[in-house]
Motif scaffolding. Structure first.
Motif, PDB file in Angstrom:
ATOM      1  N   GLU A 189       1.008  -1.297   0.037  1.00  0.00           N
ATOM      2  CA  GLU A 189       0.239   0.315   0.014  1.00  0.00           C
ATOM      3  C   GLU A 189       1.122   1.563   0.245  1.00  0.00           C
ATOM      4  O   GLU A 189       1.415   1.360   0.560  1.00  0.00           O
ATOM      5  CB  GLU A 189      -0.333   0.282   1.700  1.00  0.00           C
ATOM      6  CG  GLU A 189      -1.495   1.419   1.257  1.00  0.00           C
ATOM      7  CD  GLU A 189      -2.702   1.262   2.155  1.00  0.00           C
ATOM      8  OE1 GLU A 189      -3.082   1.995   2.994  1.00  0.00           O
ATOM      9  OE2 GLU A 189      -2.232   0.269   3.511  1.00  0.00           O
ATOM     10  N   PRO A 190       0.657   2.211  -1.232  1.00  0.00           N
ATOM     11  CA  PRO A 190       1.224   3.307  -1.032  1.00  0.00           C
ATOM     12  C   PRO A 190       1.295   4.344   0.305  1.00  0.00           C
ATOM     13  O   PRO A 190       0.179   4.274   0.738  1.00  0.00           O
ATOM     14  CB  PRO A 190       0.890   3.842  -2.550  1.00  0.00           C
ATOM     15  CG  PRO A 190       0.048   2.838  -3.516  1.00  0.00           C
ATOM     16  CD  PRO A 190      -0.508   1.784  -2.202  1.00  0.00           C
ATOM     17  N   LEU A 191       2.278   4.833   0.167  1.00  0.00           N
ATOM     18  CA  LEU A 191       2.452   4.820   2.310  1.00  0.00           C
ATOM     19  C   LEU A 191       3.380   6.726   1.766  1.00  0.00           C
ATOM     20  O   LEU A 191       4.187   6.697   2.291  1.00  0.00           O
ATOM     21  CB  LEU A 191       2.144   4.844   3.412  1.00  0.00           C
ATOM     22  CG  LEU A 191       2.110   4.590   4.311  1.00  0.00           C
ATOM     23  CD1 LEU A 191       0.154   5.057   4.690  1.00  0.00           C
ATOM     24  CD2 LEU A 191       2.118   3.791   5.907  1.00  0.00           C
ATOM     25  N   THR A 192       2.083   7.678   2.324  1.00  0.00           N
ATOM     26  CA  THR A 192       3.351   8.684   2.654  1.00  0.00           C
ATOM     27  C   THR A 192       3.085   9.335   3.959  1.00  0.00           C
ATOM     28  O   THR A 192       1.583   9.327   4.374  1.00  0.00           O
ATOM     29  CB  THR A 192       3.198   9.940   0.990  1.00  0.00           C
ATOM     30  OG1 THR A 192       2.923   8.948   0.399  1.00  0.00           O
ATOM     31  CG2 THR A 192       3.906  11.200   1.665  1.00  0.00           C
ATOM     32  N   PRO A 193       4.215   9.568   4.921  1.00  0.00           N
ATOM     33  CA  PRO A 193       3.800  10.349   5.633  1.00  0.00           C
ATOM     34  C   PRO A 193       3.225  11.416   5.547  1.00  0.00           C
ATOM     35  O   PRO A 193       3.149  12.515   4.665  1.00  0.00           O
ATOM     36  CB  PRO A 193       5.310  10.902   6.432  1.00  0.00           C
ATOM     37  CG  PRO A 193       6.016   9.968   5.234  1.00  0.00           C
ATOM     38  CD  PRO A 193       5.405   9.747   3.930  1.00  0.00           C
ATOM     39  N   PRO A 194       3.041  12.591   6.466  1.00  0.00           N
ATOM     40  CA  PRO A 194       1.625  13.489   6.655  1.00  0.00           C
ATOM     41  C   PRO A 194       2.945  14.687   6.475  1.00  0.00           C
ATOM     42  O   PRO A 194       3.770  14.303   6.762  1.00  0.00           O
ATOM     43  CB  PRO A 194       1.289  13.092   8.061  1.00  0.00           C
ATOM     44  CG  PRO A 194       2.330  12.622   8.926  1.00  0.00           C
ATOM     45  CD  PRO A 194       2.552  11.679   8.045  1.00  0.00           C
ATOM     46  N   SER A 195       2.070  15.506   5.825  1.00  0.00           N
ATOM     47  CA  SER A 195       2.853  16.614   5.654  1.00  0.00           C
ATOM     48  C   SER A 195       3.378  17.960   6.545  1.00  0.00           C
ATOM     49  O   SER A 195       5.227  17.843   6.525  1.00  0.00           O
ATOM     50  CB  SER A 195       1.860  18.557   5.144  1.00  0.00           C
ATOM     51  OG  SER A 195       0.994  18.466   6.057  1.00  0.00           O
ATOM     52  N   SER A 196       2.962  17.234   7.962  1.00  0.00           N
ATOM     53  CA  SER A 196       3.728  18.210   8.967  1.00  0.00           C
ATOM     54  C   SER A 196       5.235  17.235   8.834  1.00  0.00           C
ATOM     55  O   SER A 196       6.458  18.168   9.386  1.00  0.00           O
ATOM     56  CB  SER A 196       2.972  17.960  10.004  1.00  0.00           C
ATOM     57  OG  SER A 196       2.479  16.626  10.396  1.00  0.00           O
ATOM     58  N   GLU A 197       5.252  16.331   8.995  1.00  0.00           N
ATOM     59  CA  GLU A 197       6.091  14.949   8.754  1.00  0.00           C
ATOM     60  C   GLU A 197       7.537  15.367   8.141  1.00  0.00           C
ATOM     61  O   GLU A 197       8.809  15.919   8.122  1.00  0.00           O
ATOM     62  CB  GLU A 197       5.873  14.177   9.185  1.00  0.00           C
ATOM     63  CG  GLU A 197       5.048  13.413  10.467  1.00  0.00           C
ATOM     64  CD  GLU A 197       6.397  13.881  12.025  1.00  0.00           C
ATOM     65  OE1 GLU A 197       7.219  13.532  11.266  1.00  0.00           O
ATOM     66  OE2 GLU A 197       5.940  14.128  12.297  1.00  0.00           O
ATOM     67  N   LEU A 198       6.945  15.545   6.883  1.00  0.00           N
ATOM     68  CA  LEU A 198       7.213  15.869   5.422  1.00  0.00           C
ATOM     69  C   LEU A 198       8.553  17.250   5.938  1.00  0.00           C
ATOM     70  O   LEU A 198       9.435  17.425   5.130  1.00  0.00           O
ATOM     71  CB  LEU A 198       6.878  15.451   3.726  1.00  0.00           C
ATOM     72  CG  LEU A 198       6.559  14.592   3.631  1.00  0.00           C
ATOM     73  CD1 LEU A 198       5.300  14.385   3.190  1.00  0.00           C
ATOM     74  CD2 LEU A 198       7.942  13.685   3.873  1.00  0.00           C
ATOM     75  N   LEU A 247      16.658  15.572  -0.968  1.00  0.00           N
ATOM     76  CA  LEU A 247      15.328  16.723  -1.462  1.00  0.00           C
ATOM     77  C   LEU A 247      14.526  16.484  -2.827  1.00  0.00           C
ATOM     78  O   LEU A 247      13.284  16.610  -2.726  1.00  0.00           O
ATOM     79  CB  LEU A 247      15.489  18.272  -2.063  1.00  0.00           C
ATOM     80  CG  LEU A 247      16.481  18.931  -0.868  1.00  0.00           C
ATOM     81  CD1 LEU A 247      17.647  19.833  -1.123  1.00  0.00           C
ATOM     82  CD2 LEU A 247      16.242  19.166   0.436  1.00  0.00           C
ATOM     83  N   ALA A 248      14.813  15.914  -4.096  1.00  0.00           N
ATOM     84  CA  ALA A 248      13.749  15.374  -4.660  1.00  0.00           C
ATOM     85  C   ALA A 248      12.889  14.564  -4.459  1.00  0.00           C
ATOM     86  O   ALA A 248      11.598  14.733  -5.175  1.00  0.00           O
ATOM     87  CB  ALA A 248      15.136  15.107  -6.248  1.00  0.00           C
ATOM     88  N   LEU A 249      13.399  13.428  -3.953  1.00  0.00           N
ATOM     89  CA  LEU A 249      12.457  12.855  -3.324  1.00  0.00           C
ATOM     90  C   LEU A 249      11.398  12.757  -2.692  1.00  0.00           C
ATOM     91  O   LEU A 249      10.466  12.933  -1.692  1.00  0.00           O
ATOM     92  CB  LEU A 249      13.203  11.720  -2.213  1.00  0.00           C
ATOM     93  CG  LEU A 249      12.634  10.330  -1.747  1.00  0.00           C
ATOM     94  CD1 LEU A 249      11.188   9.791  -3.022  1.00  0.00           C
ATOM     95  CD2 LEU A 249      13.008   9.257  -1.348  1.00  0.00           C
ATOM     96  N   VAL A 250      11.757  14.397  -1.107  1.00  0.00           N
ATOM     97  CA  VAL A 250      11.308  14.644  -0.309  1.00  0.00           C
ATOM     98  C   VAL A 250       9.690  15.595  -0.532  1.00  0.00           C
ATOM     99  O   VAL A 250       8.871  15.165  -0.635  1.00  0.00           O
ATOM    100  CB  VAL A 250      11.327  15.954   1.012  1.00  0.00           C
ATOM    101  CG1 VAL A 250      10.952  16.765   1.686  1.00  0.00           C
ATOM    102  CG2 VAL A 250      12.680  14.456   1.661  1.00  0.00           C
ATOM    103  N   ASN A 251      10.556  15.840  -1.668  1.00  0.00           N
ATOM    104  CA  ASN A 251       9.353  17.436  -3.273  1.00  0.00           C
ATOM    105  C   ASN A 251       8.481  16.553  -3.278  1.00  0.00           C
ATOM    106  O   ASN A 251       7.193  16.951  -3.919  1.00  0.00           O
ATOM    107  CB  ASN A 251      10.265  18.349  -3.330  1.00  0.00           C
ATOM    108  CG  ASN A 251      10.681  19.376  -3.059  1.00  0.00           C
ATOM    109  OD1 ASN A 251      10.343  19.422  -2.294  1.00  0.00           O
ATOM    110  ND2 ASN A 251      12.053  19.640  -3.658  1.00  0.00           N
ATOM    111  N   GLN A 252       8.780  15.119  -4.042  1.00  0.00           N
ATOM    112  CA  GLN A 252       7.935  13.867  -5.317  1.00  0.00           C
ATOM    113  C   GLN A 252       6.544  14.001  -4.114  1.00  0.00           C
ATOM    114  O   GLN A 252       5.782  14.139  -4.552  1.00  0.00           O
ATOM    115  CB  GLN A 252       9.462  13.349  -5.479  1.00  0.00           C
ATOM    116  CG  GLN A 252       7.863  12.298  -6.553  1.00  0.00           C
ATOM    117  CD  GLN A 252       8.540  11.663  -6.767  1.00  0.00           C
ATOM    118  OE1 GLN A 252       9.534  10.758  -6.607  1.00  0.00           O
ATOM    119  NE2 GLN A 252       8.781  10.659  -8.480  1.00  0.00           N
TER     120      GLN A 252
END
Length: 258
Positions: A189-198, A247-252
């Motif tokens: 399951e694709p899972l992205t951390p919440p924006s505050s954590e990012l 940084l590229a991965l985080v921005n993605q």
């Protein structure tokens, strides 16, 4: 396509635009191009000596870990008074000077250094946070050869060091296989951390705090095992000091174009 566009303007200075888009997930890893970056490995010519002046041990440790592997001879001082003692007995090519410090601040130290004709060839790059008193910071900027804003961007700092010392960097081309990140997530399951954590992760990456990134990734994985592959990728990039790819991965993940 959902999204938002905001603008902040100031008369006489210009406008800053921020766009945030809700982008569809990439389902075909072959559509993703590898990231290619130039990594600084050293510099040409004779070895240069740098004095890092900052009362924050974390900041000095980060800068030493960055500069020492590149071939610089790095010394450390915790305030302006210590810095003056060291420049009087050592031949230094460059001083990285923080502004706000106990005992003697950076501005007072740089004033005294500039009054010493024996130090006229010693370059000085100042550093300060944006919350610092503007009048003091403006004088500090004027009296230094160059200036960086905290949190320090590693790529910008290296650019200013190269310009101040007149050195030519040695670099190698590094290809980061971004598609491997997506391939490793297949079947999960694709899972992205919440924006505050990012945002926290982005700040760590911008400051070049690779140890902090690794610790953040470890905590993320410990909190939810579904982040295992994402955390592993972060640790891989941080361990190799691939700041731009990180940084590229985080921005993605943030889905932002700034």
């Amino acid at each position: 396509m959902d999204g938002s566009l905001t603008v902040e303007s100031e008369v006489g200075k210009g406008s800053a635009f921020r766009m945030q888009l809700s982008l569809p997930p990439v389902t075909d890893p072959e559509q993703i191009l590898d990231k290619i970056e130039l990594s600084v490995t050293g510099y040409l010519g004779e070895r240069k000596s740098i004095l890092v002046v900052d009362d924050n041990v974390g900041n000095t440790s980060m800068l030493v870990s960055l500069l020492d592997p590149l071939g610089f001879k790095v010394s450390v001082a915790s305030n302006g008074e210590e810095a003056l003692d060291m420049v009087s007995v050592q031949q230094l090519d460059l001083v990285l000077m923080d502004l706000v410090m106990p005992v003697m601040d950076g501005l007072a130290a740089v004033r005294l250094m500039r009054s010493n004709p024996l130090l006229e060839r010693t370059g000085i790059i100042g550093a300060s946070a944006s919350v610092t008193d503007s009048d003091q910071r403006n004088e500090f900027i004027d009296i230094c050869d160059d200036f960086v804003l905290k949190p320090i961007r590693i790529d910008l700092l290296l650019e200013k060091i190269g310009r101040t010392l007149g050195i030519e960097w040695e670099t190698v081309e590094i290809v980061t296989p971004v598609r491997e990140t997506f391939a490793s997530l297949e079947g999960q399951e694709p899972l992205t951390p919440p924006s505050s954590e990012l945002d926290v992760l982005y700040d760590l990456a911008m400051r070049g705090d690779m140890l902090g990134v690794e610790e953040w990734a470890t905590a993320l994985e410990a909190g939810d095992a579904r982040y295992h592959n994402f955390a592993g990728r972060l640790k891989e990039l941080a361990g190799s000091c691939k700041t731009k790819a990180l940084l590229a991965l985080v921005n993605q993940c943030r889905g932002e174009i700034i």
